[in-house]
Scaffold this active site. Structure first.
Site, mmCIF file in Angstrom:
data_model
loop_
_atom_site.group_PDB
_atom_site.id
_atom_site.type_symbol
_atom_site.label_atom_id
_atom_site.label_comp_id
_atom_site.label_asym_id
_atom_site.label_seq_id
_atom_site.Cartn_x
_atom_site.Cartn_y
_atom_site.Cartn_z
ATOM 1 C CB CYS A 104 -1.016 -0.029 1.142
ATOM 2 S SG CYS A 104 -0.378 0.144 2.809
ATOM 3 C CG HIS A 162 14.447 -14.810 15.254
ATOM 4 N ND1 HIS A 162 15.136 -14.042 16.170
ATOM 5 C CD2 HIS A 162 15.395 -15.548 14.608
ATOM 6 C CE1 HIS A 162 16.437 -14.299 16.091
ATOM 7 N NE2 HIS A 162 16.623 -15.202 15.136
HETATM 8 C C1 RB5 Z 1 -3.983 5.261 0.375
HETATM 9 O O1 RB5 Z 1 -3.991 6.611 0.027
HETATM 10 C C2 RB5 Z 1 -3.097 5.018 1.589
HETATM 11 O O2 RB5 Z 1 -3.706 5.563 2.717
HETATM 12 C C3 RB5 Z 1 -2.856 3.547 1.755
HETATM 13 O O3 RB5 Z 1 -2.282 3.036 0.605
HETATM 14 C C4 RB5 Z 1 -1.887 3.147 2.867
HETATM 15 O O4 RB5 Z 1 -0.756 3.941 2.850
HETATM 16 C C5 RB5 Z 1 -2.434 2.988 4.185
HETATM 17 O O5 RB5 Z 1 -1.696 2.647 5.134
#
Ligand code: RB5
Length: 149
Positions: free
Chosen positions: A66, A99
């Site tokens: 993400c 671990h």
């Molecule tokens: C998306 O904008 C962002 O919030 C997501 O990809 C991530 O970084 C969340 O932890």
């Protein structure tokens, strides 16, 4: 190795670069997307897909990408049997497996560049749980916490 990977819009296009690398290295990849970084979406949806693959034993390891890697790691650790960690250094990427038996690597595409991300993935995948008594004992305690609710 069979590897499940998923990313929200914040993880794109790093997820696709990782998929390419994994396939090139001969891994079997279960690619849950996203394939469209221009379409805002929600990282928990990808976490459920990748985590579900791990829970059902359809994939040995998972990779979640993400923007920061934080949301994915928080969400993934809600899933029973999933041990996920955000690792942006290679020491954690292998020691977390050796671990702590992590089975999902989380990455932040807005934090690490392509080359470091690929090295982190390689390091994570090459690592194996040592099975040493002290680690098994600690993991049993973690699993017990997971089963409290
Ligand atoms: C998306 O904008 C962002 O919030 C997501 O990809 C991530 O970084 C969340 O932890």
């Amino acid at each position: 190795m069979r590897i499940a990977i998923g990313a929200d819009h914040g993880g794109f296009p790093l997820n696709e670069q990782i998929v390419e690398e994994l396939k090139h290295a001969g891994h079997e990849v279960v690619d849950f997307g996203t394939h469209d970084g221009g379409q805002p979406d929600d990282y928990p949806d990808y976490v459920r897909l990748v985590g579900g693959s791990i829970q059902r034993g359809e994939a040995e390891r998972g990779i979640l990408v993400c923007g920061s890697g934080v949301g994915a790691s928080v969400a993934a650790n809600k899933l029973r049997g999933v041990r996920a960690c955000l690792c942006h250094d290679t020491y954690s990427a292998h020691q977390g497996v050796e671990h702590d038996d992590i089975n999902v690597l989380c990455l932040g595409a807005r934090v690490v560049g392509r080359e470091l991300a690929l090295e982190l993935v390689r390091t994570f995948l090459h690592a194996r749980f040592t099975g040493e008594e002290r680690h098994v004992r600690r993991l049993a305690k973690v699993t017990k916490m997971e089963n409290c609710f």
